[in-house]
Design an enzyme around this catalytic site. Structure first.
Site, mmCIF file in Angstrom:
data_model
loop_
_atom_site.group_PDB
_atom_site.id
_atom_site.type_symbol
_atom_site.label_atom_id
_atom_site.label_comp_id
_atom_site.label_asym_id
_atom_site.label_seq_id
_atom_site.Cartn_x
_atom_site.Cartn_y
_atom_site.Cartn_z
ATOM 1 C CG HIS A 110 -1.978 -1.037 1.229
ATOM 2 N ND1 HIS A 110 -2.835 -1.263 0.163
ATOM 3 C CD2 HIS A 110 -2.298 -1.971 2.172
ATOM 4 C CE1 HIS A 110 -3.632 -2.290 0.458
ATOM 5 N NE2 HIS A 110 -3.320 -2.731 1.655
ATOM 6 C CG ASP A 147 -2.830 -8.498 0.661
ATOM 7 O OD1 ASP A 147 -2.042 -8.804 1.567
ATOM 8 O OD2 ASP A 147 -3.863 -7.809 0.851
#
Ligand code: ZN
Length: 299
Positions: A110, A147
Site C-alpha cells: 500500500h 493479497d
C-alpha cells in the site's frame, strides 16, 4: 503497531513455528540485512525516507494514519523487510537460490513513493523490482499480488513503467478502493482481476487463468515477484474471500510453471497481509512447499 492491531509480531512467530517442521529442513535460511538507502531511493525520495525516520517516536507509538503506527523499533523493521527483499533478489538473480520467500513485516504494497498507508511504509516489492533491474540487469519484472487488498501503492509506482507488469487479484469493492478492471496502466502494464466478497478458490483460479497468467506468459519477465498476502483465506478476520491453503499452493505452482518456461524459474515472494495467525502459518507452509517443489497431499 500497538495493542490489538492485526499487523502484529505473532504473525511472524507463527510462520517461524510452521517452518520449523522437519519437512522444511531443505530450506536455506538467511536473516534479512538492513536495506542500503541507495536501494530504497530507487523507489522513495530521500526526503520521504528522512521524514519517516523523523516520525518514529522515542517511546510509545506515533500514528501516521488511523491504522499505520510506528514504535521506536519500526524503522529497523521497515529497513530489514526491504533488505530481505533485496537480498532475496540477489540470491535468486545470481543463481545461488532457485527461488525465495521473504518472511518479513511490515508489509509494503500500500505504500506509495511518497506516502505510508495501510500498515505499509516502504514498498518492499517495488524496491525488489527496481533492484533486480538496476543491480542485475533484469529488463522486465512481473509482480503478481494475491493479497485480499489491492496493491495500490505498487500499481501507482509502476503505472507508467512498461518494464514492469503489475497483476493483482483482490476483493472489490473493498479497501483501499482501487483495482478496477479499467485500471490498466499507461502502457497496458497493469492487470486487475477483482473478486466479489464471498468468492471461493474457483473464482480465484479462474481470475488467474483467464486474466493474469496469459499476460504473464506474454510479458516474458526476467523475474517474477509475488506480493504474497494470505488475507484472502476464509478464516481471515479482515478479508471477505474464501480461499483455502490449497488455493495458494495451486497458484504458486502455476506461477512456477510460467517462471520455469520464461525466466529460469526465478521467483522472489514476499509476505504482505494475513491476519489469522494459524491460517497464515498454514498458508505460508503450502506456499513454501510449492516453492520447494514438494507435492502436497490434496493438491
Ligand atoms: Zn491485505
Amino acid at each position: 503497531m500497538g495493542p490489538g492491531h492485526p499487523e502484529r509480531p505473532e504473525r511472524l512467530r507463527a510462520i517461524e513455528r510452521g517452518l520449523d517442521q522437519t519437512r522444511f529442513a531443505p530450506l536455506t535460511r538467511m536473516s534479512a540485512p538492513l536495506a542500503e538507502s541507495e536501494a530504497l531511493q530507487r523507489v522513495h525520495p530521500q526526503s520521504y525516507l528522512a521524514a519517516l525516520e523523523q516520525a518514529a517516536p522515542r517511546e510509545g507509538y506515533s500514528a501516521l494514519d488511523c491504522d499505520t503506527l510506528m514504535c521506536p523499533k519500526t524503522i529497523e523493521a521497515v529497513w530489514r523487510a526491504a533488505g530481505g527483499a533485496i537480498s532475496a533478489v540477489d540470491e535468486v538473480m545470481s543463481g545461488r537460490a532457485d527461488n525465495a520467500f521473504v518472511a518479513a513485516r511490515p508489509p509494503g504494497h500500500h505504500a506509495g513513493a511518497h506516502n505510508p498507508m495501510g500498515f505499509c511504509f516502504v514498498n518492499n516489492v517495488a524496491v525488489a523490482a527496481r533492484h533486480a533491474q538496476a543491480a542485475h540487469g533484469a529488463e522486465r519484472v512481473a509482480i503478481v499480488d494475491f493479497d485480499v487488498h489491492h496493491g495500490n501503492g505498487t500499481q501507482e509506482i509502476f503505472w507508467a513503467d512498461e518494464t514492469v507488469l503489475f497483476c493483482s487479484t483482490h476483493q472489490a469493492p473493498f479497501y483501499p478502493g482501487t483495482g478496477g478492471r479499467n485500471e490498466t496502466g499507461a502502457h497496458g502494464n497493469v492487470v486487475n482481476a477483482p473478486l466479489l466478497a464471498g468468492s471461493t478458490g474457483d473464482a480465484f483460479k479462474e481470475a488467474m487463468a483467464d486474466r493474469i497468467l496469459p499476460r504473464l506468459r506474454d510479458f516474458a519477465p526476467d523475474l517474477i515477484l509475488i506480493s504474497a498476502g494470505f488475507d484472502a483465506h476464509e478464516r481471515d478476520p479482515l478479508g471477505g474471500l474464501r480461499l483455502r491453503e490449497v488455493d495458494f499452493y495451486d497458484a504458486t505452482k502455476r506461477l512456477m510453471d510460467i517462471a520455469d518456461k520464461r525466466c529460469g524459474g526465478r521467483i522472489v515472494s514476499m509476505l504482505e497481509g494475513g491476519y489469522d495467525v494459524d491460517a497464515l502459518s498454514r498458508c505460508v507452509n503450502s506456499h513454501v512447499l510449492a516453492l520447494l517443489g514438494v507435492q502436497e497431499a490434496g493438491a
